[in-house]
Design an enzyme around this catalytic site. Structure first.
Site, PDB file in Angstrom:
ATOM      1  N   MET A   1       0.624  -0.808  -0.101  1.00 44.14           N
ATOM      2  CA  MET A   1       0.141   0.190  -0.384  1.00 44.14           C
ATOM      3  C   MET A   1       1.193   1.311   0.478  1.00 44.14           C
ATOM      4  O   MET A   1       0.543   2.544   0.380  1.00 44.14           O
ATOM      5  CB  MET A   1      -1.066   0.021   0.921  1.00 44.14           C
ATOM      6  CG  MET A   1      -1.695  -1.304   1.005  1.00 44.14           C
ATOM      7  SD  MET A   1      -3.129  -0.982   2.368  1.00 44.14           S
ATOM      8  CE  MET A   1      -2.752  -0.791   3.366  1.00 44.14           C
ATOM      9  N   GLY A   2       2.003   1.577  -0.235  1.00 42.01           N
ATOM     10  CA  GLY A   2       3.257   2.349  -0.395  1.00 42.01           C
ATOM     11  C   GLY A   2       3.313   2.779   0.863  1.00 42.01           C
ATOM     12  O   GLY A   2       3.658   2.183   1.887  1.00 42.01           O
TER      13      GLY A   2
ATOM     14  N   GLY B   1      11.466  -2.445   5.799  1.00 42.36           N
ATOM     15  CA  GLY B   1      10.292  -4.103   5.624  1.00 42.36           C
ATOM     16  C   GLY B   1      10.021  -4.440   4.296  1.00 42.36           C
ATOM     17  O   GLY B   1      10.064  -5.407   4.315  1.00 42.36           O
ATOM     18  N   HIS B   2       9.476  -3.283   3.343  1.00 39.98           N
ATOM     19  CA  HIS B   2       9.378  -4.111   2.191  1.00 39.98           C
ATOM     20  C   HIS B   2      10.367  -3.895   0.975  1.00 39.98           C
ATOM     21  O   HIS B   2      10.408  -5.271   0.248  1.00 39.98           O
ATOM     22  CB  HIS B   2       8.689  -2.323   1.348  1.00 39.98           C
ATOM     23  CG  HIS B   2       7.076  -1.822   2.498  1.00 39.98           C
ATOM     24  ND1 HIS B   2       6.856  -0.863   2.991  1.00 39.98           N
ATOM     25  CD2 HIS B   2       5.533  -2.678   2.250  1.00 39.98           C
ATOM     26  CE1 HIS B   2       5.600  -0.735   4.021  1.00 39.98           C
ATOM     27  NE2 HIS B   2       5.329  -2.250   2.826  1.00 39.98           N
TER      28      HIS B   2
ATOM     29  N   GLY C   1       5.232  -9.813   3.947  1.00 39.74           N
ATOM     30  CA  GLY C   1       5.268  -9.172   5.366  1.00 39.74           C
ATOM     31  C   GLY C   1       4.491  -9.969   5.917  1.00 39.74           C
ATOM     32  O   GLY C   1       3.926 -10.775   6.658  1.00 39.74           O
TER      33      GLY C   1
ATOM     34  N   GLN D   1      -3.008 -12.093   9.059  1.00 40.26           N
ATOM     35  CA  GLN D   1      -2.997 -11.389   7.400  1.00 40.26           C
ATOM     36  C   GLN D   1      -2.398 -12.594   6.060  1.00 40.26           C
ATOM     37  O   GLN D   1      -3.441 -13.032   5.151  1.00 40.26           O
ATOM     38  CB  GLN D   1      -2.758  -9.970   6.609  1.00 40.26           C
ATOM     39  CG  GLN D   1      -2.450 -10.137   5.702  1.00 40.26           C
ATOM     40  CD  GLN D   1      -1.862  -8.359   4.771  1.00 40.26           C
ATOM     41  OE1 GLN D   1      -2.965  -7.693   5.099  1.00 40.26           O
ATOM     42  NE2 GLN D   1      -0.927  -8.075   4.528  1.00 40.26           N
TER      43      GLN D   1
ATOM     44  N   SER E   1       4.643   1.242   8.593  1.00 37.16           N
ATOM     45  CA  SER E   1       3.779   3.417   7.657  1.00 37.16           C
ATOM     46  C   SER E   1       3.312   3.592   9.281  1.00 37.16           C
ATOM     47  O   SER E   1       3.782   4.880   8.807  1.00 37.16           O
ATOM     48  CB  SER E   1       2.857   2.651   6.195  1.00 37.16           C
ATOM     49  OG  SER E   1       3.638   0.744   5.306  1.00 37.16           O
TER      50      SER E   1
HETATM   51  O1  PAF Z   1      -0.339  -5.207   3.804  1.00 34.09           O
HETATM   52  C1  PAF Z   1      -0.481  -4.957   3.210  1.00 34.09           C
HETATM   53  O2  PAF Z   1       0.335  -3.619   2.646  1.00 34.09           O
HETATM   54  C2  PAF Z   1      -1.530  -4.769   2.013  1.00 34.09           C
HETATM   55  O3  PAF Z   1      -2.896  -5.176   3.478  1.00 34.09           O
HETATM   56  C3  PAF Z   1      -1.496  -5.460   1.159  1.00 34.09           C
HETATM   57  C4  PAF Z   1      -1.527  -7.132   1.440  1.00 34.09           C
HETATM   58  C5  PAF Z   1      -1.296  -4.962  -0.022  1.00 34.09           C
HETATM   59  C6  PAF Z   1      -3.482  -5.387   0.296  1.00 34.09           C
HETATM   60  O4  PAF Z   1      -4.111  -3.784   0.449  1.00 34.09           O
END
Ligand code: PAF
Length: 282
Positions: free
Chosen positions: A41-42, A47-48, A158, A164, A197
């Site tokens: 989600m930017g 971590g990303h 992650g 999730q 974030s």
């Molecule tokens: O973890 C996230 O950033 C969001 O939940 C994802 C997996 C991109 C879905 O919008």
């Protein structure tokens, strides 16, 4: 429109529409290359970047989606103030070696007449499912759409959002989606705070207290009573603990120590107006 952005000698292609995305991915597939998708989600942080690194070590090509998905936010949540910095994100992705960025507008993902939603059960129901009842429906729906559009061989998420990850694994299994899901360990600050974030929302005082969450779940992983650990968080300055529990690492059902299965300590707690989540293996 396809734009090329060059930084530190790396070329990253930026696309907006599903048809542009499919054209790029189709070219790679036709050349016999393997493809990862890293959904984000930017507001990208280290971590990303670790997800991109893991993806580069796994497949020939790495595509990253940037989309702040409105359907996973409840009306009282932080959709409007969620941090956004597309230019900065693209520069970071180019520097990290990603090959393609897909940053669609909301209308590309949810066009007029959009009326389908995945409603996950099982791992989606406890913990976050109690406090954010519609959240995983939004996550499952967008992740399914991102996977359907990008058709990657591998998608990386992650472990910071551990529930999730469990919900996505369950959805992919249940719907027989042709993609491998890879979890990537949480990246932490030196004091243990998991990168997120949403850490940008913390005041200096809250930031000072925030690493206590990691300390508390580590203590529970070593055998401390979860209720005691939750009370210690309140004493340390947390406003409220939504949950701090040991669960089965796959199903997210209550953990049975005699089962021989992997357990996970998961917690969500508030520091003022900011809700932090974290988890560790046990
Ligand atoms: O973890 C996230 O950033 C969001 O939940 C994802 C997996 C991109 C879905 O919008």
């Amino acid at each position: 429109m396809v734009i090329d952005c060059e930084r530190r000698g790396r070329r990253v292609e930026i696309v907006r529409t599903i048809s542009e995305l499919r054209a790029a991915i189709g070219t790679w597939r036709a050349a016999g290359e393997t493809i990862s998708l890293v959904p984000t989600m930017g507001a990208l942080h280290a971590g990303h970047i670790a997800l991109i690194g893991a993806a580069l070590g796994t497949t020939d090509r790495v595509a990253v989606s940037i989309f702040v998905n409105p359907t996973q936010f409840a009306p009282n949540e932080d959709l409007a103030r969620y941090p956004r910095d597309e230019t900065g994100d693209i520069a970071k992705l180019a520097g990290a070696g990603a090959h393609l960025v897909w940053a669609p507008p909301v209308s590309e993902i949810y066009p007029d007449g959009f009326a389908t939603r995945i409603v996950p059960g099982g791992a989606a129901l406890p913990l976050e499912g109690v406090y954010r009842p519609d959240h995983f429906g939004g996550v499952a729906t967008i992740v399914c759409k991102l996977l359907a559009a990008a058709t990657p061989h591998v998608a990386l998420f992650g472990e910071k959002d551990f529930q999730q990850l469990a919900v996505i694994r369950q959805m992919v299994r249940d719907l027989a989606l042709p993609v491998a899901i890879q979890g990537v360990p949480t990246v932490r600050e030196e004091d243990g705070l998991a990168l997120s974030s949403r850490n940008a929302y913390l005041s200096d005082d809250e930031r000072y207290v925030a690493p206590m969450l990691y300390k508390a779940i580590c203590e529970v992983a070593r055998g401390r009573d979860p209720h005691e650990a939750a009370e210690a968080l309140i004493t340390a300055g947390f406003t409220k603990v939504d949950y701090l529990e040991v669960r089965d690492a796959e199903t997210l059902e209550p953990f049975e120590p005699a089962s021989g299965r992997a357990g996970r300590v998961l917690a969500a707690a508030w520091l003022g107006k900011t809700r932090l989540i974290d988890n560790v293996a046990c």
